[in-house]
Each structure stands twice: as C-alpha cells, then as structure tokens.
Design a protein around this motif. Structure first.
Motif, short mmCIF file in Angstrom:
data_model
loop_
_atom_site.label_atom_id
_atom_site.label_comp_id
_atom_site.label_asym_id
_atom_site.label_seq_id
_atom_site.Cartn_x
_atom_site.Cartn_y
_atom_site.Cartn_z
N MET A 240 -31.68 -7.61 -8.78
CA MET A 240 -32.35 -6.87 -8.33
C MET A 240 -33.70 -7.37 -7.53
O MET A 240 -33.97 -6.88 -7.09
CB MET A 240 -32.67 -5.51 -9.76
CG MET A 240 -33.86 -4.30 -8.62
SD MET A 240 -34.36 -3.49 -10.51
CE MET A 240 -35.11 -4.63 -11.44
N VAL A 241 -34.36 -8.13 -8.66
CA VAL A 241 -35.48 -8.87 -8.23
C VAL A 241 -34.94 -9.50 -7.06
O VAL A 241 -35.85 -9.27 -5.82
CB VAL A 241 -36.01 -9.89 -8.60
CG1 VAL A 241 -37.17 -10.54 -8.67
CG2 VAL A 241 -36.05 -8.98 -11.33
N SER A 242 -33.59 -10.18 -6.76
CA SER A 242 -33.87 -11.52 -5.84
C SER A 242 -33.24 -10.16 -4.20
O SER A 242 -33.55 -10.51 -3.43
CB SER A 242 -31.71 -11.91 -5.83
OG SER A 242 -31.16 -12.77 -4.89
N ARG A 243 -32.76 -8.83 -4.30
CA ARG A 243 -32.12 -7.41 -3.51
C ARG A 243 -33.69 -7.56 -3.22
O ARG A 243 -34.15 -6.94 -1.70
CB ARG A 243 -31.64 -7.27 -3.68
CG ARG A 243 -30.39 -7.44 -3.54
CD ARG A 243 -29.46 -6.92 -3.79
NE ARG A 243 -27.41 -7.66 -3.88
CZ ARG A 243 -26.54 -7.09 -4.82
NH1 ARG A 243 -26.98 -5.54 -5.32
NH2 ARG A 243 -25.48 -7.35 -4.51
N ALA A 244 -34.55 -6.89 -4.22
CA ALA A 244 -36.18 -6.51 -3.73
C ALA A 244 -37.49 -7.00 -3.47
O ALA A 244 -37.25 -6.81 -2.08
CB ALA A 244 -36.60 -5.80 -4.76
N THR A 245 -37.29 -8.88 -3.34
CA THR A 245 -37.59 -9.86 -2.97
C THR A 245 -37.71 -10.45 -1.79
O THR A 245 -37.95 -10.74 -1.11
CB THR A 245 -38.83 -10.08 -4.25
OG1 THR A 245 -36.87 -11.08 -4.46
CG2 THR A 245 -38.96 -9.41 -4.94
N GLY A 246 -35.97 -10.20 -1.95
CA GLY A 246 -35.58 -11.17 -1.04
C GLY A 246 -35.86 -12.91 -1.51
O GLY A 246 -35.56 -13.91 -0.06
N ALA A 247 -35.89 -12.87 -2.68
CA ALA A 247 -36.48 -14.26 -2.83
C ALA A 247 -35.73 -14.48 -3.95
O ALA A 247 -35.18 -13.51 -5.17
CB ALA A 247 -37.75 -14.96 -2.34
N LEU B 112 -43.86 -10.47 -14.91
CA LEU B 112 -45.35 -10.24 -14.14
C LEU B 112 -44.23 -9.78 -13.59
O LEU B 112 -44.76 -8.91 -12.82
CB LEU B 112 -46.40 -10.78 -13.92
CG LEU B 112 -46.99 -10.47 -12.80
CD1 LEU B 112 -48.03 -9.37 -14.20
CD2 LEU B 112 -48.07 -12.15 -13.15
N ASP B 113 -43.52 -10.50 -12.80
CA ASP B 113 -42.38 -9.56 -11.27
C ASP B 113 -42.28 -8.38 -12.21
O ASP B 113 -41.76 -7.24 -10.76
CB ASP B 113 -41.88 -10.32 -11.04
CG ASP B 113 -41.68 -11.97 -10.45
OD1 ASP B 113 -43.42 -12.29 -9.87
OD2 ASP B 113 -41.13 -12.82 -10.20
N LEU B 114 -41.34 -8.34 -13.10
CA LEU B 114 -40.81 -6.79 -13.41
C LEU B 114 -42.00 -5.94 -13.32
O LEU B 114 -41.58 -5.02 -13.00
CB LEU B 114 -39.75 -7.15 -14.97
CG LEU B 114 -39.23 -5.00 -14.97
CD1 LEU B 114 -38.47 -5.52 -13.78
CD2 LEU B 114 -39.26 -5.87 -16.80
#
Length: 71
Positions: A40-47, A55-57
C-alpha cells in the motif's frame, strides 16, 4: 513496521481491507499485514518507505481522516 498497540494494528488492518489489501483483523502485526502495508505504501507514494515507516503510516492515515497523533 511493527506496533505493540493491538487497537492501532486493528485500525490499520481494517484500513488495509478497505483499500483492497485483504488481511485478517486480529491486532497482530504479522507477515501478511507487513506485506500488505508495504504494498500500500509503495503504491500510494510511488516510492519505498522512508526510514520511519510508522510516521509514514500515520501521515497517510491522517490524510484519509484518521487523525492519529504523530509520534
């Protein structure tokens, strides 16, 4: 990301399910939840995640109205 707060983990798991990443909502941060979170983080941020995935979450969930207190 690892979290010792079971309710926070359940909240994240529920959110992952809403976003199309099916995981068990059991409050345990295991490999299934970790994998779904990373996707999810990878797709949401593109990185990839930063050095502070917690903190990202928190920032990501807050952007969707969860209003978590950032550490």
């Amino acid at each position: 990301m690892n979290t010792s707060n079971r309710q926070t983990t359940k909240d994240v798991q529920e959110y992952l399910n809403k976003m199309g990443y099916p995981v068990a909502v059991d409050g345990l941060w295991g490999p299934e939840t970790e994998s779904a979170y990373n996707q999810m983080v990878s797709r949401a941020t593109g990185a990839s995640m930063s050095a502070s995935p917690t903190l990202d979450l928190q920032k990501m969930l807050n952007s969707y109205g969860y209003n978590l207190v950032e550490d």
